[in-house]
Design an enzyme around this catalytic site. Structure first.
Site, PDB file in Angstrom:
ATOM      1  CG  ASP A   6      61.549  75.967  42.406  1.00 14.56           C
ATOM      2  OD1 ASP A   6      62.547  75.524  41.827  1.00 14.56           O
ATOM      3  OD2 ASP A   6      60.764  76.788  41.904  1.00 14.56           O
TER       4      ASP A   6
HETATM    5  N1  URA Z   1      58.368  75.313  37.981  1.00 11.30           N
HETATM    6  C1  URA Z   1      58.776  76.102  39.017  1.00 11.30           C
HETATM    7  O1  URA Z   1      58.794  77.319  38.917  1.00 11.30           O
HETATM    8  N2  URA Z   1      59.151  75.477  40.144  1.00 11.30           N
HETATM    9  C2  URA Z   1      59.118  74.139  40.314  1.00 11.30           C
HETATM   10  O2  URA Z   1      59.455  73.646  41.384  1.00 11.30           O
HETATM   11  C3  URA Z   1      58.687  73.356  39.232  1.00 11.30           C
HETATM   12  C4  URA Z   1      58.319  73.962  38.075  1.00 11.30           C
END
Ligand code: URA
Length: 247
Positions: free
Chosen positions: A112
């Site tokens: 993310d």
């Molecule tokens: N899980 C999440 O919620 N975000 C990420 O970036 C990676 C794994």
């Protein structure tokens, strides 16, 4: 040193050969080829669509260009950049490698925008596919700071696999508590074996907790180099590449 790990790499257009190696933009390269600035095997060639193999002896403006079939980097992704190859408005993880000019690099999977940590950047599609396939159960370990006190019931729910959407059920995941603070936050390690969209955030959300900070520490055998500050990158070593290629 140039590491070549490609197996049975097919021929490619001359302008792609040069663009992949960061010699210039495809359109500039095409113009220079027409102007006679490129030789293959010592002969001047004038057509950009000439098929060459990666071992070809190609010179551009008198400089020998060696084709590296595959390249592999690790990035310590900072918050605020997106896990994409190209974006008109936002900074991407590829922008973190300004000295690497080849055109075919991409991130292996996504973190993310606000997640930090280990991201592999390569042009090796087959390796990326193997690492990302849920069938291969590649462990990904994250450090997270979450709101609230993580309980034994949370640990059990993670271990059983959780429903995080109407048709989305996770594989079992490991949740380890590192500590809790007076402000009622917990520090944890989470190990997951797949990469569903916002997976860790959604798993905690189901348990009534919010992820305040998330950082990926490892992917399969590859650990984030802790000498890399957020935003820094380095090439993978030959040993790291061969460990990854065992998947
Ligand atoms: N899980 C999440 O919620 N975000 C990420 O970036 C990676 C794994």
């Amino acid at each position: 040193m140039v590491c070549s790990y490609g197996i049975g790499y097919v021929n490619m257009r001359l302008d792609k050969f040069l663009a992949d190696m960061g010699a210039g933009t495809r359109s500039d390269i095409k113009k220079d080829i027409r102007k006679g600035k490129v030789t293959v095997g010592g002969e001047t060639v004038k057509s950009a669509d000439l098929q060459v193999d990666p071992e070809s002896d190609v010179c551009y403006c008198g400089r020998k260009i060696t084709y590296a079939v595959n390249e592999y980097y690790m990035v310590n992704k900072p918050a605020g950049v997106i896990s994409a190859s190209d974006d008109a408005r936002q900074s991407t993880v590829i922008d973190l490698l300004p000295d690497e000019k080849r055109q075919d690099l991409f991130p292996v999977g996504r973190l993310d925008k606000d997640t930090e940590g280990l991201l592999i950047i390569t042009n090796d599609g087959a390796l990326a596919h193997r690492l990302l396939s849920p069938k291969n159960h590649v462990d990904k370990i994250y450090y997270a700071k979450v709101s609230g006190i993580v309980t034994d019931t949370d640990i059990k729910c993670f271990a059983e696999g959780m429903r995080i959407g109407e048709d989305i059920v996770t594989l079992p995941a490991k949740l380890e508590v590192l500590g809790t603070s007076y402000e009622r936050t917990s520090e944890v390690f989470v190990t997951i074996h797949e990469g569903k969209f916002h997976q860790i955030k959604k798993m905690f959300e189901v348990r009534g907790k919010e992820v305040l900070y998330l950082k990926r520490l490892s992917m399969g055998p590859l650990r984030l180099d802790d000498t890399l500050a957020p935003g820094e990158y380095r090439k993978l070593s030959d040993e790291e590449i061969s460990e990854l290629r065992k998947w």
